[in-house]
Design a protein around this motif. Structure first.
Motif, PDB file in Angstrom:
ATOM      1  N   GLY A 145     -11.965  28.070 -12.324  1.00  0.00           N
ATOM      2  CA  GLY A 145     -11.146  26.864 -12.452  1.00  0.00           C
ATOM      3  C   GLY A 145     -11.682  25.721 -11.616  1.00  0.00           C
ATOM      4  N   LYS A 146     -12.094  26.021 -10.392  1.00  0.00           N
ATOM      5  CA  LYS A 146     -12.651  24.984  -9.512  1.00  0.00           C
ATOM      6  C   LYS A 146     -13.917  24.387 -10.112  1.00  0.00           C
ATOM      7  CE  LYS A 146     -10.896  26.697  -5.067  1.00  0.00           C
ATOM      8  NZ  LYS A 146     -10.212  25.440  -4.704  1.00  0.00           N
ATOM      9  N   VAL A 147     -14.762  25.245 -10.657  1.00  0.00           N
ATOM     10  CA  VAL A 147     -16.006  24.776 -11.261  1.00  0.00           C
ATOM     11  C   VAL A 147     -15.705  23.888 -12.472  1.00  0.00           C
ATOM     12  CG1 VAL A 147     -18.090  25.486 -12.512  1.00  0.00           C
ATOM     13  CG2 VAL A 147     -17.374  26.724 -10.461  1.00  0.00           C
ATOM     14  N   ALA A 148     -14.755  24.309 -13.301  1.00  0.00           N
ATOM     15  CA  ALA A 148     -14.420  23.531 -14.502  1.00  0.00           C
ATOM     16  C   ALA A 148     -13.864  22.161 -14.137  1.00  0.00           C
ATOM     17  CB  ALA A 148     -13.421  24.304 -15.351  1.00  0.00           C
ATOM     18  N   ARG A 149     -13.008  22.118 -13.124  1.00  0.00           N
ATOM     19  CA  ARG A 149     -12.395  20.842 -12.732  1.00  0.00           C
ATOM     20  C   ARG A 149     -13.365  19.916 -12.006  1.00  0.00           C
ATOM     21  NH1 ARG A 149      -8.155  24.473 -11.776  1.00  0.00           N
ATOM     22  NH2 ARG A 149      -8.765  24.710  -9.576  1.00  0.00           N
ATOM     23  N   SER A 150     -14.508  20.435 -11.604  1.00  0.00           N
ATOM     24  CA  SER A 150     -15.488  19.600 -10.910  1.00  0.00           C
ATOM     25  C   SER A 150     -16.194  18.631 -11.852  1.00  0.00           C
ATOM     26  CB  SER A 150     -16.532  20.481 -10.208  1.00  0.00           C
ATOM     27  OG  SER A 150     -17.361  21.140 -11.163  1.00  0.00           O
ATOM     28  N   LYS A 151     -16.126  18.906 -13.143  1.00  0.00           N
ATOM     29  CA  LYS A 151     -16.775  18.037 -14.131  1.00  0.00           C
ATOM     30  C   LYS A 151     -15.832  16.901 -14.503  1.00  0.00           C
ATOM     31  CE  LYS A 151     -19.273  18.139 -18.545  1.00  0.00           C
ATOM     32  NZ  LYS A 151     -18.608  16.987 -19.183  1.00  0.00           N
ATOM     33  N   LYS A 152     -16.263  15.704 -14.270  1.00  0.00           N
ATOM     34  CA  LYS A 152     -15.453  14.541 -14.594  1.00  0.00           C
ATOM     35  C   LYS A 152     -15.573  14.209 -16.085  1.00  0.00           C
ATOM     36  CE  LYS A 152     -15.939  12.531  -9.978  1.00  0.00           C
ATOM     37  NZ  LYS A 152     -16.366  11.337  -9.192  1.00  0.00           N
ATOM     38  N   ASN A 153     -14.535  13.585 -16.581  1.00  0.00           N
ATOM     39  CA  ASN A 153     -14.514  13.113 -17.966  1.00  0.00           C
ATOM     40  C   ASN A 153     -14.682  14.255 -18.975  1.00  0.00           C
ATOM     41  OD1 ASN A 153     -14.344  10.399 -17.047  1.00  0.00           O
ATOM     42  ND2 ASN A 153     -16.567  10.382 -16.762  1.00  0.00           N
ATOM     43  N   ARG A 154     -14.051  15.397 -18.692  1.00  0.00           N
ATOM     44  CA  ARG A 154     -14.058  16.464 -19.690  1.00  0.00           C
ATOM     45  C   ARG A 154     -13.271  16.032 -20.916  1.00  0.00           C
ATOM     46  NH1 ARG A 154     -11.884  22.040 -17.944  1.00  0.00           N
ATOM     47  NH2 ARG A 154     -10.477  20.799 -16.639  1.00  0.00           N
ATOM     48  N   THR A 155     -13.772  16.356 -22.092  1.00  0.00           N
ATOM     49  CA  THR A 155     -13.061  16.019 -23.315  1.00  0.00           C
ATOM     50  C   THR A 155     -11.869  16.953 -23.491  1.00  0.00           C
ATOM     51  OG1 THR A 155     -14.349  17.527 -24.704  1.00  0.00           O
ATOM     52  CG2 THR A 155     -15.230  15.303 -24.363  1.00  0.00           C
ATOM     53  N   LYS A 156     -10.943  16.576 -24.373  1.00  0.00           N
ATOM     54  CA  LYS A 156      -9.778  17.423 -24.643  1.00  0.00           C
ATOM     55  C   LYS A 156     -10.223  18.768 -25.198  1.00  0.00           C
ATOM     56  CE  LYS A 156      -5.287  17.463 -26.976  1.00  0.00           C
ATOM     57  NZ  LYS A 156      -5.402  18.844 -27.451  1.00  0.00           N
ATOM     58  N   LEU A 157     -11.248  18.747 -26.034  1.00  0.00           N
ATOM     59  CA  LEU A 157     -11.767  19.996 -26.585  1.00  0.00           C
ATOM     60  C   LEU A 157     -12.262  20.910 -25.475  1.00  0.00           C
ATOM     61  CD1 LEU A 157     -12.712  21.863 -28.861  1.00  0.00           C
ATOM     62  CD2 LEU A 157     -14.837  20.541 -28.955  1.00  0.00           C
ATOM     63  N   GLU A 158     -13.000  20.350 -24.518  1.00  0.00           N
ATOM     64  CA  GLU A 158     -13.524  21.154 -23.422  1.00  0.00           C
ATOM     65  C   GLU A 158     -12.393  21.752 -22.585  1.00  0.00           C
ATOM     66  OE1 GLU A 158     -17.852  19.123 -22.402  1.00  0.00           O
ATOM     67  OE2 GLU A 158     -16.022  18.205 -21.605  1.00  0.00           O
ATOM     68  N   LYS A 159     -11.357  20.962 -22.320  1.00  0.00           N
ATOM     69  CA  LYS A 159     -10.224  21.457 -21.542  1.00  0.00           C
ATOM     70  C   LYS A 159      -9.476  22.552 -22.288  1.00  0.00           C
ATOM     71  CE  LYS A 159      -9.434  17.110 -19.058  1.00  0.00           C
ATOM     72  NZ  LYS A 159      -8.481  16.001 -18.816  1.00  0.00           N
TER      73      LYS A 159
END
Length: 231
Positions: free
Chosen positions: A51-65
């Motif tokens: 979760g920490k790694v995923a949230r580190s990416k800025k501007n994630r698209t809705k699909l990615e989330k």
């Protein structure tokens, strides 16, 4: 090619592959259920930081989330739902040489009713994990609102990922006492499955508490390696 393949999903993919590998080795050969425990701990380590790694990416698209949420639950079902049940079934198979199961087998002769009962417990555990994860996904918006209002988040029921610490501990007790704890393993499996779906509130851990849990997992991993090296 469909799916997401950037760095935000790597740990989740590794957790799933570790869990699946643990299932395969647990169901093959003598002693392999104990090797499955190593993969359970590895899956837990991956899950602690995905979760920490995923949230580190800025501007994630809705699909990615949305994709990240779905694969996280699916990976958890395999690694912390199916794998612990498979470890238990494998322990049951290889532990028949011990006194507890041998005594039961002698009493029941050829009728392995206890094996049927333990198989049902294992299946119910997986079902409880599935229900817990589905409920977690279905109430995601509620938790997000709670986080926005109070600054903290609570889970309903015991998180499925707790299996990564609970069951290795039972196996360690099995190792160090030199007593057959296969039946105890299934009792814990049943108890944990019930806690998955009980409607109690549990505050989400983070920060230092998360690292404490990771440290406990590492200690369990080291103890397992030490025991196997000595034997």
């Amino acid at each position: 090619m469909i799916g997401v393949y950037n760095y935000t999903v790597i740990l989740t993919y590794l957790s799933l592959m570790s869990g699946a590998t643990g299932i395969f080795v647990s169901l093959q050969g003598y002693g392999h259920p104990y090797i499955g425990v190593f993969f359970l701990l590895l899956s837990g380590l991956c899950d602690a930081f995905d979760g920490k790694v995923a949230r580190s990416k800025k501007n994630r698209t809705k699909l990615e989330k949305d994709f990240g949420v779905q694969i996280d639950s699916l990976a958890d079902l395999v690694s912390f739902g199916v794998l612990p049940a498979c470890i238990g079934m494998a322990m049951l198979r290889v532990s028949e040489r011990y006194s507890a199961l041998r005594f039961i087998n002698e009493l029941t002769r050829k009728v392995s009713w206890y094996s049927i009962a333990l198989t049902i417990i294992a299946a119910l555990y997986v079902l409880a994990a599935l229900i817990r994860l589905a409920y977690f996904n279905a109430t995601e918006e509620e938790r997000a609102e709670e986080m926005a209002k109070t600054g903290s988040m609570h889970y309903t029921g015991l998180p499925v990922t707790s299996a990564a610490l609970i069951f290795p501990f039972v196996v360690l007790v099995h190792f160090f006492t030199k007593f057959d704890f296969s039946l105890l393993y299934f009792f814990v499996l049943l108890l944990v499955g019930i806690l998955f779906v009980c409607p109690f509130k549990l505050k989400k851990l983070g920060g230092k508490a998360l690292y404490v849990l990771v440290a406990i997992g590492i200690i369990e991993f080291i103890l397992l390696i030490w025991f196997k090296w000595r034997h």
